[in-house]
Design a protein around this motif. Structure first.
Motif, PDB file in Angstrom:
ATOM      1  N   ASN A  38     -14.536  -8.021  19.614  1.00  0.00           N
ATOM      2  CA  ASN A  38     -14.310  -6.616  19.299  1.00  0.00           C
ATOM      3  C   ASN A  38     -12.869  -6.182  19.508  1.00  0.00           C
ATOM      4  N   ALA A  39     -12.098  -7.038  20.148  1.00  0.00           N
ATOM      5  CA  ALA A  39     -10.702  -6.685  20.405  1.00  0.00           C
ATOM      6  C   ALA A  39      -9.753  -7.370  19.425  1.00  0.00           C
ATOM      7  N   ILE A  40     -10.227  -8.431  18.763  1.00  0.00           N
ATOM      8  CA  ILE A  40      -9.270  -9.187  17.955  1.00  0.00           C
ATOM      9  C   ILE A  40      -9.229  -8.712  16.507  1.00  0.00           C
ATOM     10  N   THR A  41      -8.023  -8.767  15.949  1.00  0.00           N
ATOM     11  CA  THR A  41      -7.783  -8.250  14.604  1.00  0.00           C
ATOM     12  C   THR A  41      -7.427  -9.364  13.642  1.00  0.00           C
ATOM     13  N   TRP A  42      -6.669 -10.346  14.153  1.00  0.00           N
ATOM     14  CA  TRP A  42      -6.125 -11.357  13.258  1.00  0.00           C
ATOM     15  C   TRP A  42      -6.831 -12.705  13.430  1.00  0.00           C
ATOM     16  N   GLY A  43      -8.053 -12.628  13.916  1.00  0.00           N
ATOM     17  CA  GLY A  43      -8.925 -13.802  13.900  1.00  0.00           C
ATOM     18  C   GLY A  43      -8.441 -15.002  14.692  1.00  0.00           C
ATOM     19  N   ASP A  44      -8.398 -16.142  14.000  1.00  0.00           N
ATOM     20  CA  ASP A  44      -8.102 -17.415  14.646  1.00  0.00           C
ATOM     21  C   ASP A  44      -6.798 -17.394  15.427  1.00  0.00           C
ATOM     22  N   GLN A  45      -5.785 -16.720  14.854  1.00  0.00           N
ATOM     23  CA  GLN A  45      -4.499 -16.670  15.557  1.00  0.00           C
ATOM     24  C   GLN A  45      -4.644 -15.972  16.908  1.00  0.00           C
ATOM     25  N   ASP A  46      -5.498 -14.958  16.949  1.00  0.00           N
ATOM     26  CA  ASP A  46      -5.727 -14.248  18.201  1.00  0.00           C
ATOM     27  C   ASP A  46      -6.406 -15.155  19.212  1.00  0.00           C
ATOM     28  N   LEU A  47      -7.385 -15.924  18.749  1.00  0.00           N
ATOM     29  CA  LEU A  47      -8.062 -16.836  19.673  1.00  0.00           C
ATOM     30  C   LEU A  47      -7.069 -17.848  20.240  1.00  0.00           C
ATOM     31  N   LEU A  48      -6.187 -18.359  19.388  1.00  0.00           N
ATOM     32  CA  LEU A  48      -5.195 -19.320  19.874  1.00  0.00           C
ATOM     33  C   LEU A  48      -4.274 -18.660  20.901  1.00  0.00           C
ATOM     34  N   ASN A  49      -3.884 -17.425  20.625  1.00  0.00           N
ATOM     35  CA  ASN A  49      -3.030 -16.711  21.578  1.00  0.00           C
ATOM     36  C   ASN A  49      -3.727 -16.488  22.912  1.00  0.00           C
ATOM     37  N   ILE A  50      -5.021 -16.206  22.848  1.00  0.00           N
ATOM     38  CA  ILE A  50      -5.780 -16.020  24.095  1.00  0.00           C
ATOM     39  C   ILE A  50      -5.827 -17.345  24.864  1.00  0.00           C
ATOM     40  N   ILE A  51      -6.120 -18.423  24.149  1.00  0.00           N
ATOM     41  CA  ILE A  51      -6.201 -19.742  24.800  1.00  0.00           C
ATOM     42  C   ILE A  51      -4.881 -20.084  25.499  1.00  0.00           C
ATOM     43  N   PHE A  52      -3.765 -19.859  24.809  1.00  0.00           N
ATOM     44  CA  PHE A  52      -2.494 -20.258  25.414  1.00  0.00           C
ATOM     45  C   PHE A  52      -1.962 -19.217  26.406  1.00  0.00           C
ATOM     46  N   TYR A  53      -2.534 -18.046  26.401  1.00  0.00           N
ATOM     47  CA  TYR A  53      -2.234 -17.094  27.464  1.00  0.00           C
ATOM     48  C   TYR A  53      -2.748 -17.658  28.789  1.00  0.00           C
ATOM     49  N   PHE A  54      -3.947 -18.224  28.744  1.00  0.00           N
ATOM     50  CA  PHE A  54      -4.536 -18.780  29.967  1.00  0.00           C
ATOM     51  C   PHE A  54      -4.019 -20.191  30.279  1.00  0.00           C
ATOM     52  N   ASN A  55      -3.414 -20.844  29.276  1.00  0.00           N
ATOM     53  CA  ASN A  55      -2.948 -22.231  29.458  1.00  0.00           C
ATOM     54  C   ASN A  55      -1.519 -22.393  28.941  1.00  0.00           C
ATOM     55  N   PRO A  56      -0.577 -21.606  29.493  1.00  0.00           N
ATOM     56  CA  PRO A  56       0.777 -21.613  28.916  1.00  0.00           C
ATOM     57  C   PRO A  56       1.467 -22.968  29.031  1.00  0.00           C
ATOM     58  N   GLU A  57       1.083 -23.758  30.030  1.00  0.00           N
ATOM     59  CA  GLU A  57       1.761 -25.053  30.218  1.00  0.00           C
ATOM     60  C   GLU A  57       1.386 -26.037  29.114  1.00  0.00           C
ATOM     61  N   CYS A  58       0.399 -25.691  28.299  1.00  0.00           N
ATOM     62  CA  CYS A  58      -0.046 -26.585  27.221  1.00  0.00           C
ATOM     63  C   CYS A  58       0.720 -26.378  25.923  1.00  0.00           C
ATOM     64  N   LEU A  59       1.529 -25.341  25.857  1.00  0.00           N
ATOM     65  CA  LEU A  59       2.167 -24.997  24.588  1.00  0.00           C
ATOM     66  C   LEU A  59       3.652 -25.326  24.571  1.00  0.00           C
ATOM     67  N   TYR A  60       4.062 -25.979  23.510  1.00  0.00           N
ATOM     68  CA  TYR A  60       5.474 -26.214  23.245  1.00  0.00           C
ATOM     69  C   TYR A  60       5.890 -25.177  22.205  1.00  0.00           C
ATOM     70  N   VAL A  61       6.850 -24.336  22.550  1.00  0.00           N
ATOM     71  CA  VAL A  61       7.264 -23.297  21.609  1.00  0.00           C
ATOM     72  C   VAL A  61       8.483 -23.786  20.848  1.00  0.00           C
ATOM     73  N   PHE A  62       8.330 -23.929  19.531  1.00  0.00           N
ATOM     74  CA  PHE A  62       9.502 -24.382  18.771  1.00  0.00           C
ATOM     75  C   PHE A  62      10.206 -23.194  18.123  1.00  0.00           C
ATOM     76  N   PRO A  63      11.501 -23.364  17.793  1.00  0.00           N
ATOM     77  CA  PRO A  63      12.282 -22.237  17.294  1.00  0.00           C
ATOM     78  C   PRO A  63      11.828 -21.764  15.903  1.00  0.00           C
ATOM     79  N   CYS A  64      12.245 -20.540  15.593  1.00  0.00           N
ATOM     80  CA  CYS A  64      11.760 -19.865  14.381  1.00  0.00           C
ATOM     81  C   CYS A  64      12.134 -20.554  13.076  1.00  0.00           C
ATOM     82  N   GLN A  65      13.128 -21.437  13.091  1.00  0.00           N
ATOM     83  CA  GLN A  65      13.469 -22.123  11.834  1.00  0.00           C
ATOM     84  C   GLN A  65      12.329 -23.023  11.349  1.00  0.00           C
TER      85      GLN A  65
END
Ligand SMILES: *[C@@H]1O[C@H](CO)[C@@H](O)[C@H](O)[C@H]1NC(C)=O
Ligand SMILES: *[C@@H]1O[C@H](CO)[C@@H](O)[C@H](O)[C@H]1NC(C)=O
Length: 443
Positions: A307-334
């Motif tokens: 009921n809180a999510i608007t953009w579907g799958d992307q929101d779920l991924l954001n929630i997952i990596f909010y709780f598991n930030p050490e699992c994500l490699y953030v690459f640059p915008c290029q």
């Protein structure tokens, strides 16, 4: 001990394969008076000599002297003639990668996944074309699509010229969801978008995977983004780019009503994943204290936040990596360059420096008039005749088209869009010259 001798044997095998490849390359060169004895139909359509065209490149913004430096000097007998001939050949047949094709064990292939539903057939084919045009390594395409689109994908991919089809294999899968209610998942955001969440479960035999949206275009070899997998530290298992470079004005940070990664969220349109790790990790979450396997976490997480999510799958991924930030490699915008990065003024520094590597024309910008720069790139790749000269039939028309976009904020920074395309073409050219001409010169 056993392991060591196994490794040694493998090394020997690899060396032998390399030697064989080199030998056969030389042999084939010796057997055919080659470049000059090509069928007439393969001769360049336009008579302009290749070196002149490449010199033209030197005048472009950001173009170095790279290729010219490597040109065999004219005064050297034999190599000069051969050099010119191979150059013509390259210019004529950019997609022909025969010279540096090495047989790779299957686990070294690049795996590329896309989910295409509705009217995304053409867009998906253009994305795959951009991957094949510039990449060197063999690729396995995993195409998830509706039953009705399957025959057309098959047919169109098989119609591509041999020099391209031999660079990849493709498999087509139906849309399936392994847990929860399929109809509910299908309605999440866009038809079929939630499919990407299940890739680690469905592609059980695949170690690592690059997932891209259908509206993505590769402006440099996929090999380059694939290499980022090696930069993962021991806890990272997926890589994405930030949703926004300036969190304060980003809509994600302003409107999201659920937890999300970092200060601006991440965009899931280009996602590099080590599936092996995803499958073997217990993810922290807000539901139970012990951690959950990926597959077991998806449906409860969706139930909790739907009921809180608007953009579907992307929101779920954001929630997952909010709780598991050490699992994500953030690459640059290029590596995931969207209209947001230029339509309010340029705000992706890496792209300003390096050029756009992966273009993401979200919000339908390839198909309307809102961002003519994005559309120009899409059409240039879509309309490029496979066997033609990349410079002549893609790069130059693209430059001309860009001239018509200077009235837009994105159109004012053409070098940002063209830098990698230019570099990629020069690299392809250099590879050819080094492999085809280099060895000749040495003897
Ligand atoms: C993915 O992770 C597994 C387990 O850590 C590792 O063995 C494998 O080499 C990784 N794959 C790549 C391409 O880095
Ligand atoms: C890996 O990198 C992430 C992001 O920088 C970090 O949060 C995490 O602690 C790192 N893991 C290890 C084992 O260093």
């Amino acid at each position: 001990m056993k392991l060591r001798s196994k490794a040694a044997a493998l090394l020997l095998l690899a060396l032998a394969a390399l030697l064989l490849a080199l030998l056969s390359l030389r042999a084939s060169r010796a057997a055919t008076p080659a470049p000059l004895a090509r069928p007439a139909s393969a001769l360049p359509r336009r008579p302009a000599p290749a070196p002149a065209r490449l010199q033209g490149l030197g005048a472009l913004p950001g173009a170095g002297q790279g290729p010219r430096r490597r040109l065999p000097p004219r005064s050297r007998p034999r190599a000069g003639r051969r050099g010119a001939a191979s150059l013509k050949k390259l210019v004529r047949r950019p997609g022909d990668s025969r010279s540096f094709q090495v047989v790779l064990p299957h686990e070294l292939w690049i795996h590329l996944a896309v989910v295409a539903c509705g009217n995304r057939l053409e867009e998906t084919l253009v994305m795959l074309k951009s991957a094949v045009l510039f990449s060197h390594r063999k690729m396995q395409f995993h195409i998830f699509t509706e039953e009705s689109l399957k025959p057309e994908f098959d047919k169109q991919l098989r119609q591509w010229p041999d020099s391209y089809t031999k660079k990849f294999e493709h498999r087509i899968y139906p849309i399936t969801f392994s847990v929860g209610n399929p109809q509910e998942w299908k309605k999440l955001f866009k038809p079929c978008a939630a499919q990407r969440l299940f890739l680690p479960v469905i592609l059980k035999d695949v170690d690592s995977l690059l997932y891209v949206d259908t509206d993505v275009l590769f402006l440099r070899p996929v090999d380059d983004i694939w290499k980022l997998l090696r930069q993962f530290n021991s806890t990272q298992l997926a890589a994405m780019a930030p949703e926004h470079e300036i969190p304060k004005i980003g809509w994600y940070s302003r409107f999201a009503r659920h937890p999300f990664y970092g200060s601006a969220g991440v965009n899931s349109g280009v996602m590099l994943m080590n599936l092996t790790r995803i499958r073997s990790t217990q993810f922290k979450n807000s539901m139970i204290p012990t951690g959950l396997a990926w597959e077991d976490m998806l449906y409860p997480l969706y139930q909790k936040y739907k009921n809180a999510i608007t953009w579907g799958d992307q929101d779920l991924l954001n929630i997952i990596f909010y709780f598991n930030p050490e699992c994500l490699y953030v690459f640059p915008c290029q590596w995931n360059y969207r209209p947001d990065h230029c339509m309010y003024g340029s705000n992706c520094r890496e792209a300003e420096q390096e050029g756009v590597s992966v273009l993401h024309g979200n919000r339908g910008v390839y198909h309307d008039e809102k961002q003519p720069t994005f559309k120009a790139l899409y059409e240039a790749i879509r309309d490029f005749p496979f066997q033609d000269n990349l410079f002549q039939s893609m790069y130059y028309p693209l430059q001309l088209k860009f001239l018509e976009t200077v009235h837009t904020l994105c159109g004012r920074i053409p070098q940002v869009f063209l830098k990698q395309v230019e570099k990629t073409m020069k690299r392809a050219y250099e590879k050819h010259v080094i492999i085809r001409v280099g060895p000749n010169q040495m003897h």
